[in-house]
Design a protein around this motif. Structure first.
Motif, mmCIF file in Angstrom:
data_model
loop_
_atom_site.group_PDB
_atom_site.id
_atom_site.type_symbol
_atom_site.label_atom_id
_atom_site.label_comp_id
_atom_site.label_asym_id
_atom_site.label_seq_id
_atom_site.Cartn_x
_atom_site.Cartn_y
_atom_site.Cartn_z
ATOM 1 N N MET A 275 5.073 -0.221 -9.157
ATOM 2 C CA MET A 275 4.992 1.214 -8.854
ATOM 3 C C MET A 275 3.538 1.656 -8.737
ATOM 4 N N ALA A 276 2.688 1.065 -9.565
ATOM 5 C CA ALA A 276 1.275 1.447 -9.540
ATOM 6 C C ALA A 276 0.631 1.128 -8.194
ATOM 7 N N THR A 277 1.070 0.045 -7.564
ATOM 8 C CA THR A 277 0.473 -0.270 -6.261
ATOM 9 C C THR A 277 0.876 0.775 -5.222
ATOM 10 N N LEU A 278 2.099 1.303 -5.354
ATOM 11 C CA LEU A 278 2.501 2.371 -4.429
ATOM 12 C C LEU A 278 1.666 3.619 -4.665
ATOM 13 N N ILE A 279 1.493 3.956 -5.928
ATOM 14 C CA ILE A 279 0.676 5.136 -6.269
ATOM 15 C C ILE A 279 -0.711 5.020 -5.636
ATOM 16 N N ASP A 280 -1.271 3.826 -5.726
ATOM 17 C CA ASP A 280 -2.604 3.606 -5.159
ATOM 18 C C ASP A 280 -2.617 3.846 -3.657
ATOM 19 N N VAL A 281 -1.651 3.236 -2.982
ATOM 20 C CA VAL A 281 -1.618 3.345 -1.527
ATOM 21 C C VAL A 281 -1.413 4.797 -1.099
ATOM 22 N N LEU A 282 -0.555 5.489 -1.835
ATOM 23 C CA LEU A 282 -0.325 6.895 -1.496
ATOM 24 C C LEU A 282 -1.579 7.733 -1.768
ATOM 25 N N ALA A 283 -2.248 7.443 -2.862
ATOM 26 C CA ALA A 283 -3.465 8.200 -3.181
ATOM 27 C C ALA A 283 -4.509 8.020 -2.086
ATOM 28 N N ILE B 5 -2.111 11.444 -0.822
ATOM 29 C CA ILE B 5 -0.936 11.919 -1.562
ATOM 30 C C ILE B 5 -1.180 11.695 -3.045
ATOM 31 N N ASP B 6 -1.546 12.740 -3.739
ATOM 32 C CA ASP B 6 -1.765 12.585 -5.173
ATOM 33 C C ASP B 6 -0.887 13.528 -5.982
ATOM 34 N N ASP B 7 -0.234 14.453 -5.305
ATOM 35 C CA ASP B 7 0.674 15.345 -6.019
ATOM 36 C C ASP B 7 1.908 14.559 -6.459
ATOM 37 N N PRO B 8 2.216 14.590 -7.753
ATOM 38 C CA PRO B 8 3.377 13.830 -8.248
ATOM 39 C C PRO B 8 4.684 14.245 -7.565
ATOM 40 N N GLY B 9 4.808 15.497 -7.214
ATOM 41 C CA GLY B 9 6.002 15.948 -6.513
ATOM 42 C C GLY B 9 6.154 15.269 -5.159
ATOM 43 N N ASP B 10 5.027 15.071 -4.490
ATOM 44 C CA ASP B 10 5.097 14.379 -3.200
ATOM 45 C C ASP B 10 5.497 12.923 -3.378
ATOM 46 N N VAL B 11 4.966 12.299 -4.415
ATOM 47 C CA VAL B 11 5.359 10.915 -4.695
ATOM 48 C C VAL B 11 6.861 10.864 -4.976
ATOM 49 N N ASP B 12 7.336 11.779 -5.805
ATOM 50 C CA ASP B 12 8.767 11.835 -6.107
ATOM 51 C C ASP B 12 9.592 11.937 -4.829
ATOM 52 N N CYS B 13 9.186 12.839 -3.941
ATOM 53 C CA CYS B 13 9.960 13.049 -2.722
ATOM 54 C C CYS B 13 9.998 11.799 -1.865
ATOM 55 N N LEU B 14 8.852 11.178 -1.690
ATOM 56 C CA LEU B 14 8.822 9.978 -0.850
ATOM 57 C C LEU B 14 9.683 8.876 -1.443
ATOM 58 N N VAL B 15 9.589 8.694 -2.739
ATOM 59 C CA VAL B 15 10.394 7.672 -3.391
ATOM 60 C C VAL B 15 11.885 7.975 -3.224
ATOM 61 N N ALA B 16 12.241 9.231 -3.386
ATOM 62 C CA ALA B 16 13.651 9.604 -3.275
ATOM 63 C C ALA B 16 14.159 9.416 -1.854
ATOM 64 N N VAL B 17 13.343 9.750 -0.877
ATOM 65 C CA VAL B 17 13.757 9.606 0.521
ATOM 66 C C VAL B 17 13.987 8.127 0.849
ATOM 67 N N VAL B 18 13.047 7.290 0.443
ATOM 68 C CA VAL B 18 13.194 5.862 0.717
ATOM 69 C C VAL B 18 14.434 5.314 0.010
ATOM 70 N N ALA B 19 14.616 5.690 -1.251
ATOM 71 C CA ALA B 19 15.790 5.226 -1.994
ATOM 72 C C ALA B 19 17.076 5.720 -1.329
ATOM 73 N N GLY B 20 17.069 6.950 -0.851
ATOM 74 C CA GLY B 20 18.249 7.489 -0.184
ATOM 75 C C GLY B 20 18.619 6.673 1.043
#
Lengths: 197, 197
Positions: free
Chosen positions: A134-142, A146-161
């Motif tokens: 997960m940390a590697t994803l955080i890095d790539v997004l940053a 993308i550093d807002d945790p809400g944005d990370v949440d949304c992207l993760v949820a969309v991909v999982a969906g």
DNA sequence: GTCTATATTTGGATAGAC
DNA sequence: GTCTATCCAAATATAGAC
């Protein structure tokens, strides 16, 4: 040689455990992750069911080894991936690697990211591997702004969906995941727009 | 009176079945949908486990009754909802009703939309109820100009992604679903942009 | 480390009396 | 329709010999 640097026997034991885990994945592929039984696993290995207890103190301990193994494979794949220099394309690439990984082996995806075995909770050591991925994803997004945790949440949820719908409703196909890049691009554009104001 | 219009006994029987289903939902709430057992259900009802077979010929038949019941509740809720005349706001409202329904009762959501019991496949009659609910979404989306099946897939996947993440990682909270309107709005804007060109 | 043998639990389902 | 009494199967786990 016995006991010198604690190596030979420990290595043989580790190799045997890896064989057991590999056989467990095979069975999970056939009968689902929840359909895995120690009897079937032992049969596959040509040994008796109680013999497995020489390696794993419980069935959940076996699941834990599988969980750790799956996460290690994901980390290996991410490690082996050359991310493009453009941050936005790096995000796309990371996510594509992840989705490929998920669709490659659905019981593995389920064990790592869904919670198909209520009694199983990963150990701290195994969970640390999941956090490393997960940390590697955080890095790539940053790097892509993308550093807002809400944005990370949304992207993760969309991909999982998309992945969950793909696995559940069109296994082997691309009906859902083919929209991945477009959806992610849409989101990243909006996030950039929001952060520029 | 016996047998006249076939009503009295059938009604009593139906009422009893509804009680059993209600008790089953209670237990599913406590132990998870997969943790439901006929022994526990009978205990809750104050009867013996074999007596349940007078109403349901198998455990899966009970699950089927629960599946149908859950879908009827969803249809009732949708029916009771006054959709705003603006098509875009109608979509938002429909989805909000759906998400509230999902978060109101997570074992129910799981039985209806995930596949927590591998052996259970809904009967044709029960599945028709699920399709009826889906049809109302299709209608609302069509009114908002969304008629491409790929767009419907995407919206459904996004909503499911948010709901699943919410249930799994922050039960009772709003960490994920609070982004619902924004994400859906983003998608609908893009879809409108695409279809206008 | 592997075996045989077995304990234990759980839970779905059936038979037949009332 | 409900009961008692069982059956049956599956599956985890343990004991103790080799």
């Amino acid at each position: 040689m016995i006991g010198i640097r604690g190596g030979a026997v420990a290595a043989r034991r580790a190799a045997r455990m890896a064989e057991i885990v590999a056989a467990a994945w095979e069975l999970a592929h056939e009968d689902g992750i929840a359909g895995l039984t120690l009897h079937a696993l032992a049969r596959r290995l040509g040994i008796r069911q109680p013999s497995l207890y020489a390696y794993f103190e419980s069935k959940d301990a076996l699941y834990d080894a599988m969980f750790a193994d799956g996460n290690r494979r994901l980390l290996e794949r991410l490690d082996a991936t050359e991310l493009p220099p453009d941050p936005r394309r790096a995000v796309d690439t990371w996510l594509r690697v992840f989705v490929d990984f998920a669709l490659d082996d659905t019981p593995r995806y389920q064990l790592l990211f869904l919670r198909p075995i209520p009694s199983f909770q990963p150990s701290a050591e195994s969970y640390a591997l999941a956090e490393a991925a997960m940390a590697t994803l955080i890095d790539v997004l940053a790097a892509a702004g993308i550093d807002d945790p809400g944005d990370v949440d949304c992207l993760v949820a969309v991909v999982a969906g998309l992945v969950d719908a793909q696995i559940s409703n069109d296994p082997g196909g691309t009906r859902w995941v083919r929209h991945l890049d477009r959806l992610v691009g849409l989101y990243l554009d909006d996030a950039a727009r929001r952060s520029s104001t």
